[in-house]
Design a protein around this motif. Structure first.
Motif, PDB file in Angstrom:
ATOM      1  N   VAL A 109       0.823  -1.200   0.000  1.00 22.32           N
ATOM      2  CA  VAL A 109       0.000   0.000   0.000  1.00 22.32           C
ATOM      3  C   VAL A 109       0.863   1.258   0.000  1.00 22.32           C
ATOM      4  O   VAL A 109       0.484   2.275  -0.550  1.00 22.32           O
ATOM      5  N   THR A 110       2.060   1.163   0.583  1.00 23.05           N
ATOM      6  CA  THR A 110       2.910   2.347   0.619  1.00 23.05           C
ATOM      7  C   THR A 110       3.763   2.486  -0.635  1.00 23.05           C
ATOM      8  O   THR A 110       3.987   3.595  -1.108  1.00 23.05           O
ATOM      9  N   PHE A 111       4.285   1.384  -1.150  1.00 18.50           N
ATOM     10  CA  PHE A 111       5.254   1.506  -2.236  1.00 18.50           C
ATOM     11  C   PHE A 111       4.848   0.780  -3.520  1.00 18.50           C
ATOM     12  O   PHE A 111       5.040   1.288  -4.599  1.00 18.50           O
ATOM     13  N   HIS A 112       4.358  -0.423  -3.387  1.00 17.31           N
ATOM     14  CA  HIS A 112       4.277  -1.287  -4.567  1.00 17.31           C
ATOM     15  C   HIS A 112       2.849  -1.524  -5.014  1.00 17.31           C
ATOM     16  O   HIS A 112       2.419  -2.665  -5.116  1.00 17.31           O
ATOM     17  N   TYR A 113       2.097  -0.464  -5.268  1.00 16.83           N
ATOM     18  CA  TYR A 113       0.724  -0.687  -5.711  1.00 16.83           C
ATOM     19  C   TYR A 113       0.688  -1.427  -7.038  1.00 16.83           C
ATOM     20  O   TYR A 113      -0.326  -2.034  -7.389  1.00 16.83           O
ATOM     21  N   LEU A 115      -9.332  -2.202  -2.736  1.00 16.32           N
ATOM     22  CA  LEU A 115      -8.273  -1.806  -1.805  1.00 16.32           C
ATOM     23  C   LEU A 115      -8.273  -0.298  -1.600  1.00 16.32           C
ATOM     24  O   LEU A 115      -8.200   0.205  -0.476  1.00 16.32           O
ATOM     25  N   ILE A 116      -8.356   0.426  -2.701  1.00 23.48           N
ATOM     26  CA  ILE A 116      -8.315   1.887  -2.595  1.00 23.48           C
ATOM     27  C   ILE A 116      -9.601   2.396  -1.958  1.00 23.48           C
ATOM     28  O   ILE A 116      -9.563   3.259  -1.077  1.00 23.48           O
ATOM     29  N   ARG A 138      -9.572   2.165   1.689  1.00 21.21           N
ATOM     30  CA  ARG A 138      -8.627   3.053   2.367  1.00 21.21           C
ATOM     31  C   ARG A 138      -8.967   4.529   2.154  1.00 21.21           C
ATOM     32  O   ARG A 138      -8.338   5.401   2.743  1.00 21.21           O
ATOM     33  N   MET A 139      -9.929   4.778   1.296  1.00 22.94           N
ATOM     34  CA  MET A 139     -10.279   6.135   0.885  1.00 22.94           C
ATOM     35  C   MET A 139     -10.399   7.116   2.057  1.00 22.94           C
ATOM     36  O   MET A 139      -9.818   8.183   2.049  1.00 22.94           O
ATOM     37  N   VAL A 159      -9.546   6.687   5.252  1.00 26.42           N
ATOM     38  CA  VAL A 159      -8.631   6.549   6.380  1.00 26.42           C
ATOM     39  C   VAL A 159      -7.615   7.685   6.338  1.00 26.42           C
ATOM     40  O   VAL A 159      -6.923   7.857   5.338  1.00 26.42           O
ATOM     41  N   PRO A 207      -1.370   7.296   7.445  1.00 27.96           N
ATOM     42  CA  PRO A 207      -0.554   6.467   6.542  1.00 27.96           C
ATOM     43  C   PRO A 207      -0.695   5.002   6.957  1.00 27.96           C
ATOM     44  O   PRO A 207      -1.031   4.706   8.107  1.00 27.96           O
ATOM     45  N   PRO A 208      -0.421   4.075   6.030  1.00 28.97           N
ATOM     46  CA  PRO A 208      -0.642   2.652   6.307  1.00 28.97           C
ATOM     47  C   PRO A 208       0.033   2.164   7.589  1.00 28.97           C
ATOM     48  O   PRO A 208      -0.533   1.360   8.321  1.00 28.97           O
ATOM     49  N   ARG A 215      10.465   6.531  -2.909  1.00 32.54           N
ATOM     50  CA  ARG A 215       9.542   7.462  -2.269  1.00 32.54           C
ATOM     51  C   ARG A 215       8.203   6.778  -2.100  1.00 32.54           C
ATOM     52  O   ARG A 215       7.796   5.949  -2.910  1.00 32.54           O
ATOM     53  N   ALA A 216       7.567   7.123  -1.006  1.00 26.53           N
ATOM     54  CA  ALA A 216       6.300   6.478  -0.685  1.00 26.53           C
ATOM     55  C   ALA A 216       5.245   6.916  -1.681  1.00 26.53           C
ATOM     56  O   ALA A 216       5.139   8.086  -2.025  1.00 26.53           O
ATOM     57  N   ARG A 217       4.502   5.952  -2.192  1.00 26.54           N
ATOM     58  CA  ARG A 217       3.367   6.260  -3.051  1.00 26.54           C
ATOM     59  C   ARG A 217       2.170   5.566  -2.451  1.00 26.54           C
ATOM     60  O   ARG A 217       1.824   4.447  -2.821  1.00 26.54           O
ATOM     61  N   ILE A 218       1.597   6.186  -1.466  1.00 25.40           N
ATOM     62  CA  ILE A 218       0.487   5.540  -0.757  1.00 25.40           C
ATOM     63  C   ILE A 218      -0.696   5.421  -1.703  1.00 25.40           C
ATOM     64  O   ILE A 218      -1.071   6.361  -2.400  1.00 25.40           O
ATOM     65  N   ILE A 219      -1.244   4.261  -1.693  1.00 28.74           N
ATOM     66  CA  ILE A 219      -2.156   3.817  -2.742  1.00 28.74           C
ATOM     67  C   ILE A 219      -3.348   4.745  -2.970  1.00 28.74           C
ATOM     68  O   ILE A 219      -3.815   4.898  -4.090  1.00 28.74           O
ATOM     69  N   ASP A 220      -3.826   5.393  -1.901  1.00 25.76           N
ATOM     70  CA  ASP A 220      -4.993   6.258  -2.103  1.00 25.76           C
ATOM     71  C   ASP A 220      -4.596   7.716  -2.264  1.00 25.76           C
ATOM     72  O   ASP A 220      -5.449   8.583  -2.354  1.00 25.76           O
ATOM     73  N   TYR A 233     -12.268   6.349  -7.859  1.00 22.27           N
ATOM     74  CA  TYR A 233     -12.561   5.515  -6.698  1.00 22.27           C
ATOM     75  C   TYR A 233     -13.457   6.184  -5.677  1.00 22.27           C
ATOM     76  O   TYR A 233     -13.768   5.603  -4.657  1.00 22.27           O
TER      77      TYR A 233
END
Lengths: 501, 360
Positions: A310-314, A325-326, A329-330, A332, A335-336, B23-28, B54
């Protein structure tokens, strides 16, 4: 100041000089009884701790002969003849007398002979102890439900009844400067490698500790690496488990006052073995064991992988899963990493609270915590739905580990993984895994590699590791234990019309 | 021990340094692009991109920007969005008609080639009009509609297999030309497959209609699933047969005949006949054989026509040149291309009918 106080205290415990001083010291306690039967010069003086002795034994076996003899006894040796109790001896060493008194012996002295005392065993070992243990902490549906007790004699009795041979040796060692705990090393002569026994004995003899509260304390004291989160000795309250360890060529260490017996040398696989694996057909047993291993990996890696993804490897999330998933988390705001830590710590709190509360309240708490807090946290947009599922599943998975100590370790391991995943993503997980594996590879239990047969790699001994193979294959004891006798039992070669395993 | 500690610290430092760029790419907190489109507009590159919002289920949005180069487009996009644009998850790249004709300028090819954030499974397609228009239609569809459409057609319909990997292989490899699937907007305003686009170097040279692309698929693709509809004369009446090829193989061979090289194609196909006309009695061996022969003729002729058409336009998507290179030690691309218009093609088809009358 403090240091000198402790020193003084210690010497007063160890270094009493004469028998009178011993009795004087003991008289400070109000439960110490010290009286004379008569003032005659051949009169008898009795002293004992009321809280330790069995009063019925005194009334029935000790007092009648003394009263009947009516001051006719001149020597203590005569007295020994009169009293019908087997454990009776004459001591003049004050240290010895003090020790025996504190173990529930009654001291009999003659008025004219203060230098010596006859010590008679009238202890009441069962007082305050439970009489049976249903192994509720290591429950198995199939198989015996008899567990060890707090009383070491009973435990030895239980073992002796299962291993009916004079080769089962119990060696006594007293550990603990204050508690004087009776500790037994048990092994089967001719099977267990004598080196393991020597190592265990040596380590136990080297222990300098005050009170051995439980065998777990011993476990830490004689452990090869006390700075490891992993338990290096298996501790179990199940008889079948300890008997299996002994018969495989391991050493068992019994400690008085502890229902848990520790066995070693252990490997990491031992902690994921349930006796039930052997009570079910090998295919079923193997399947459940594999499920347990899966549970371990899931419970360690599920939340860290969630954080990393969720932080790096979507990118690695399949397109169809990306939406749910998104969306979850919309709303929230965190950060994860915060989200995951919040939920993980909530679960840890629930578990810890459940363990501290009485059973009935604990069940209610589980429902309140699991359903109400979980749902409310999602509704309040503190966590996402998917994470709730992941965390709940990984908590569930961690409870599948049969040995409580190991399951705690596994619960702990995920936290560093989560932190590394939050900092470096997948690379962080790999990094943490590398550290973990390096640590595991270096661990030893009683000098035997902890990761055997994975490291050192012994392909033949995988028969009883990840899976539990058929009994016709596992007829040899594991080689990494270096047993003196390799073969456990012989397998019939020709198959009859019944397929005996 | 001290050495060990020093070593550990060094390793840690290297790891920290090497991950400094992460670098962080938070999914939402990102906008994930699923389809990209490129057009040529007033000498500038016009880019369009689709991302899911979404906020509502299955809702997508489009963003359009203009720039001189491919990567400066993202600056143009980011000027308009509240979250950073991330395109790692791009599945389809649509190239507008004009741009394809004008040539995928080195800029576009090199950005497709050098960008490690694009997966090799990305499908590049050519549209018969502005790519933006296609994307505007796709926006109204469920997410990854276009990708699923292309994938479905490649796997179980008449489109030959292509993706970014094969595109780059054909573009940079010697002795072959690029082919890409085409899409169009049909009169109802829906996206539809529309044959293939054949490139010469980086320019679109030729458009193949759906039937021709079916023959191309039979020639070049290992996956022989293709569907054809062909007419058959039974007595006085023409009936239409619908056949589906399910498996088979294609063998190529080269022969020198009187100083004129001859390329032999041998197609072996296993087919299923659906929609059996009443005029044929397919339980009779005679009718089956007739049908089989007719099919073989139809496929051989169609394939040969296709090869001739490609030859006339001097393009080689089948990779004949590449094949000959494997047979001839002294092969040279220029030399071969000089000879290419004079090549003679022989197509031999062998059809085996597995089932008849079974619907799909």
């Amino acid at each position: 100041m403090v240091r000198s106080f402790w020193k003084k205290n210690n010497t007063s415990i160890h270094g009493t000089s004469s028998l009178e001083e011993v009795l004087q010291q003991a008289s400070k306690s109000d439960d110490f009884i010290h009286y004379s039967l008569s003032e005659h010069k051949n009169g008898v003086v009795l002293s004992y701790y009321q809280s330790l002795v069995d009063e019925e034994k005194i009334n029935r076996y000790v007092l009648p002969p003394l009263q009947i003899s009516n001051n006719q006894i001149i020597h203590l040796e005569e007295l020994i003849q009169l009293i019908p109790i087997e454990d009776i001896q004459i001591y003049s060493d004050p240290v010895e007398v003090e020790l025996k008194l504190t173990q529930g012996y009654i001291s009999v002295q003659l008025n004219n002979d203060h230098g010596k005392a006859a010590l008679i065993n009238v202890q009441n070992p069962k007082r305050g102890l439970r009489t049976n243990n249903d192994t509720e902490n290591e429950f198995s549906v199939v198989g015996p439900k008899v567990g060890f007790l707090e009383d070491i004699t009973t435990n030895m009795n239980l073992l002796r009844r299962k291993i009916v041979t004079s080769n089962l040796i119990f060696e006594e060692i007293t550990v603990g400067s204050v508690s004087k705990t009776k500790v037994m090393i048990a092994y089967i002569e001719g099977i267990t490698n004598i080196e393991h026994v020597n190592t265990a004995r040596q380590r136990l003899q080297d222990v300098d500790f005050d009170v051995i509260f439980d065998s777990s304390v011993l476990d830490q004291l004689i452990s090869d690496n006390s700075n490891s989160p992993f338990p290096l000795f298996l501790s179990s309250e199940r008889i079948d488990r300890v008997v299996y360890a002994l018969i495989s060529g391991q050493v068992a260490i019994l400690s008085d006052g502890s229902p848990y017996i520790i066995t070693g040398p252990s490997t990491i696989f031992d902690f994921f073995i349930s006796p039930e694996d052997y009570y079910l057909p090998w295919i079923v047993g193997s399947f459940f064991r594999l499920v347990r291993f899966f549970g371990v990996f899931f419970s360690i890696f599920a939340s860290p992988i969630y954080v990393a993804v969720v932080t790096f490897h979507y990118v690695i999330v399949p397109v169809d899963l990306l939406g749910p998933l998104i969306e979850s988390r919309m709303d929230v705001p965190f950060p994860p990493i915060i989200e995951v830590l919040f939920l993980e710590i909530t679960i840890e709190l629930l578990r810890e609270a459940g363990a501290r509360l009485p059973t009935k309240v604990g069940q209610t708490l589980g429902i309140v915590g699991g359903i109400v807090i979980g749902q409310a946290a999602v509704a309040a947009a503190l966590t996402s739905n998917i994470l709730l599922i992941i965390v709940a599943l990984s908590a569930l998975a961690s409870f599948t580990t049969p040995i409580f100590k190991m399951s705690n370790t596994i619960r702990l391991l995920r936290f560093p993984f989560i932190v590394f995943a939050a900092i470096w993503g997948g690379l962080g997980i790999v990094f943490a895994l590398t550290i973990l594996l390096t640590h595991l590879l270096r661990l030893k239990s009683l000098g035997t590699p902890y990761m055997a047969p994975l490291f050192p790699f012994r392909i033949k001994q995988f028969a009883d590791s990840f899976i539990r193979s058929s009994l016709s294959i596992t007829n040899k004891r594991p080689g990494y234990l270096r047993p003196q006798l390799r073969t456990r039992y012989r397998v019939k070669q020709g198959k009859d019309d019944y397929d005996n395993e | 021990m001290i050495m060990n500690k020093a070593l550990t610290i060094c390793v840690l430092l290297v790891i920290i340094a090497s991950t400094g760029c992460e670098r962080a790419r938070i999914i939402d907190d990102i906008l994930i692009i699923s389809t990209k489109g490129y057009d040529l507009k007033d000498g500038l590159l016009q880019g369009s991109a689709i991302f899911s919002t979404y906020a509502e289920k299955d809702k997508q949005d489009i963003i359009v920007g203009e720039a001189k180069t491919v990567h400066s487009l993202f600056m143009a996009y980011n000027n308009q969005t509240h979250y950073p644009i991330e395109y790692d998850k791009t599945m389809v790249v649509v190239i507008g008609h004009h741009l394809a004709k004008k040539g995928l300028s080195d800029n576009l090819i090199s950005s497709l080639h050098n960008d490690q954030r694009l997966g090799s499974k990305v499908i590049v397609v050519v549209s018969n009009q502005e790519a933006k228009k296609i994307l505007q239609v796709e926006k109204t569809k469920p997410p990854s509609f276009l990708y699923e459409l292309l994938k479905q057609n490649i796997e179980s319909n008449n489109t030959p297999h292509t993706n970014l990997h094969s595109l780059l292989y054909q573009y940079f490899g010697a002795g072959q030309d690029v082919y890409l699937p085409c899409i169009k907007l049909n009169p109802k305003g829906l996206i539809e497959m529309d044959g293939m686009a054949i490139f010469h170097k980086d320019r679109m040279k030729l458009h193949l209609n759906p039937l021709e692309s079916t023959f191309l698929k039979l020639l070049v693709d290992d996956n022989k699933i293709a569907r054809v509809n062909f007419p058959l004369l039974v007595g006085e009446k023409t009936v239409h047969i619908f056949a589906q090829s399910v498996s088979g193989n294609t063998k190529m061979n080269v022969k020198n005949q009187m100083n004129r090289p001859q390329i032999l194609f041998k197609l072996s196909l296993n087919c299923i006949i659906a929609d059996t006309p009443l005029e044929l009695n397919l339980s009779q061996k005679r009718d089956i054989e007739m049908l089989q022969k007719a099919m073989e003729r139809f496929i051989s002729k169609g394939t040969k026509d296709l090869l001739t058409k490609l030859q006339k336009n001097n393009v080689d998507p089948v990779g004949i040149a590449d094949f000959v290179r494997g047979k001839d030690r002294d092969w040279e691309e220029k030399e071969f291309m000089r000879m290419y218009p004079d090549l003679q093609f022989v197509v031999d088809t062998e059809v085996k009918i597995l089932q008849t009358g079974v619907g799909e």
